[in-house]
Design an enzyme around this catalytic site. Structure first.
Site, mmCIF file in Angstrom:
data_model
loop_
_atom_site.group_PDB
_atom_site.id
_atom_site.type_symbol
_atom_site.label_atom_id
_atom_site.label_comp_id
_atom_site.label_asym_id
_atom_site.label_seq_id
_atom_site.Cartn_x
_atom_site.Cartn_y
_atom_site.Cartn_z
ATOM 1 N N ASN A 1 0.457 74.186 4.680
ATOM 2 C CA ASN A 1 1.823 73.684 4.821
ATOM 3 C C ASN A 1 1.737 72.170 4.701
ATOM 4 O OD1 ASN A 1 4.117 72.398 6.032
ATOM 5 N ND2 ASN A 1 4.729 74.353 6.898
ATOM 6 N N GLU B 1 6.371 74.537 2.436
ATOM 7 C CA GLU B 1 7.257 73.437 2.845
ATOM 8 C C GLU B 1 7.097 72.252 1.897
ATOM 9 O OE1 GLU B 1 9.124 71.684 6.993
ATOM 10 O OE2 GLU B 1 7.155 72.644 7.075
ATOM 11 N N TYR C 1 6.325 81.245 3.336
ATOM 12 C CA TYR C 1 6.700 80.305 4.389
ATOM 13 C C TYR C 1 7.760 80.998 5.245
ATOM 14 C CZ TYR C 1 8.662 76.148 6.668
ATOM 15 O OH TYR C 1 9.112 75.238 7.605
ATOM 16 N N ASP D 1 2.130 79.822 5.777
ATOM 17 C CA ASP D 1 2.550 79.455 7.121
ATOM 18 C C ASP D 1 3.474 80.564 7.590
ATOM 19 O OD1 ASP D 1 3.541 78.427 9.438
ATOM 20 O OD2 ASP D 1 4.491 76.665 8.534
ATOM 21 N N ASN E 1 4.133 81.106 10.724
ATOM 22 C CA ASN E 1 4.817 80.600 11.915
ATOM 23 C C ASN E 1 4.686 81.506 13.129
ATOM 24 O OD1 ASN E 1 6.021 77.954 11.958
ATOM 25 N ND2 ASN E 1 7.204 78.574 10.169
ATOM 26 N N ASP F 1 1.305 68.204 9.738
ATOM 27 C CA ASP F 1 0.915 68.671 11.069
ATOM 28 C C ASP F 1 0.100 69.965 10.994
ATOM 29 O OD1 ASP F 1 3.215 69.924 10.183
ATOM 30 O OD2 ASP F 1 4.315 69.747 12.070
ATOM 31 N N HIS F 2 -0.109 70.476 9.783
ATOM 32 C CA HIS F 2 -0.951 71.645 9.552
ATOM 33 C C HIS F 2 -2.254 71.229 8.872
ATOM 34 C CE1 HIS F 2 2.199 74.894 10.090
ATOM 35 N NE2 HIS F 2 2.966 73.818 9.979
#
Length: 262
Positions: free
Chosen positions: A9, A36, A107, A150, A152, A252-253
């Protein structure tokens, strides 16, 4: 044929073009699946990626939101893009390599902050998205396939920094994990990463809110690599490139890797 695949991501492919290029240069996976991307397909910086040998791409894009892309050194053709839960979002792309392996790049919606579909529309959308994924894979019975992205959801106790504290936090709630497991079962999917790294804490995401993400290490494993049962034995060498979380202007991934001998 042996090939290495990575999923990441990237949280804006244009903003983070330099670290995508850094990954492609230093790690050189044969296939890189991005989520993303936050970009229309025509504005993804393919010229820079092609100069590094990634001359093939299948993608779905949106201005400023969502977006998935598969960059590849190997020839790849698009074989599908589903709009689960009819959200109108660019959240899925599927490509097929010349050896017949299909790669699904997902995603999954994050689901907002409140794990209650009555109080939070986004949480309901996430559960509906996963339900439609489940039904689609149950109907299509995928073979010789890899699913990455991702998703989530951090499904296992060892996939979060504190299982008890996160049980009521979106991404680790029991209902999300149940939906996650239902998708896996419906498509005969197998967790490649945990097959290779079966014990210990393992994360792929650390919040931007942490002043020192590395020292605090309050992570979650939100990014996944799966394989269908017919090819799961071909997967090996899984790893998370944790260092990438500390690169300049990072996502942040962190990227997750696996190699397949097929």
């Amino acid at each position: 044929m042996s090939f290495t695949l990575a999923t990441w991501n990237i949280n804006s492919v244009r903003l983070r073009e330099p670290i995508v290029c850094k990954l492609l240069q230093e790690e050189a996976p044969d296939v890189l699946c991005l989520q993303e991307c936050k970009s229309p397909v025509e504005l993804i910086p393919m010229e820079a990626f092609a100069a590094l040998g990634y001359t093939h791409m299948v993608a779905r894009g949106q201005k400023g939101y969502n977006g998935v892309a598969i960059l590849s050194k190997l020839p790849i053709k698009e074989v599908g893009a589903e709009d689960f839960a009819s959200l109108g979002h660019a959240r899925h792309i599927a490509g097929q390599l010349e050896n017949g392996v299909t790669i699904h790049n997902f995603y999954v919606p994050a689901g907002g902050d409140v794990p209650d579909r009555e109080k939070n529309e986004k949480f309901g959308q996430k559960l509906d998205y996963l339900t439609e994924m489940r039904d689609w894979f149950k109907a299509s019975s995928p073979k010789k396939s890899i699913l990455v992205g991702d998703l989530n959801i951090a499904p296992l106790e060892e996939d979060v920094w504190d299982h008890k504290k996160l049980l009521k936090i979106v991404s680790h709630t029991p209902i999300e994990v149940e939906h996650f497991n239902d998708v896996m079962a419906a498509g005969d999917w197998h967790d490649v990463t945990r097959a290779d790294i079966s014990e210990g804490k393992l994360y792929s995401w650390w919040s931007y809110r942490a002043k020192d993400w590395d020292a605090a290490d309050k992570g979650r494993r939100l990014d996944h690599v799966w394989a269908t049962g017919d090819i799961k034995a071909a997967a090996h060498s899984s790893r998370v490139l944790r260092d990438a979380r500390g690169w300049e202007k990072p996502s942040d991934h962190a990227p997750v890797f696996a190699t397949f001998d097929l």
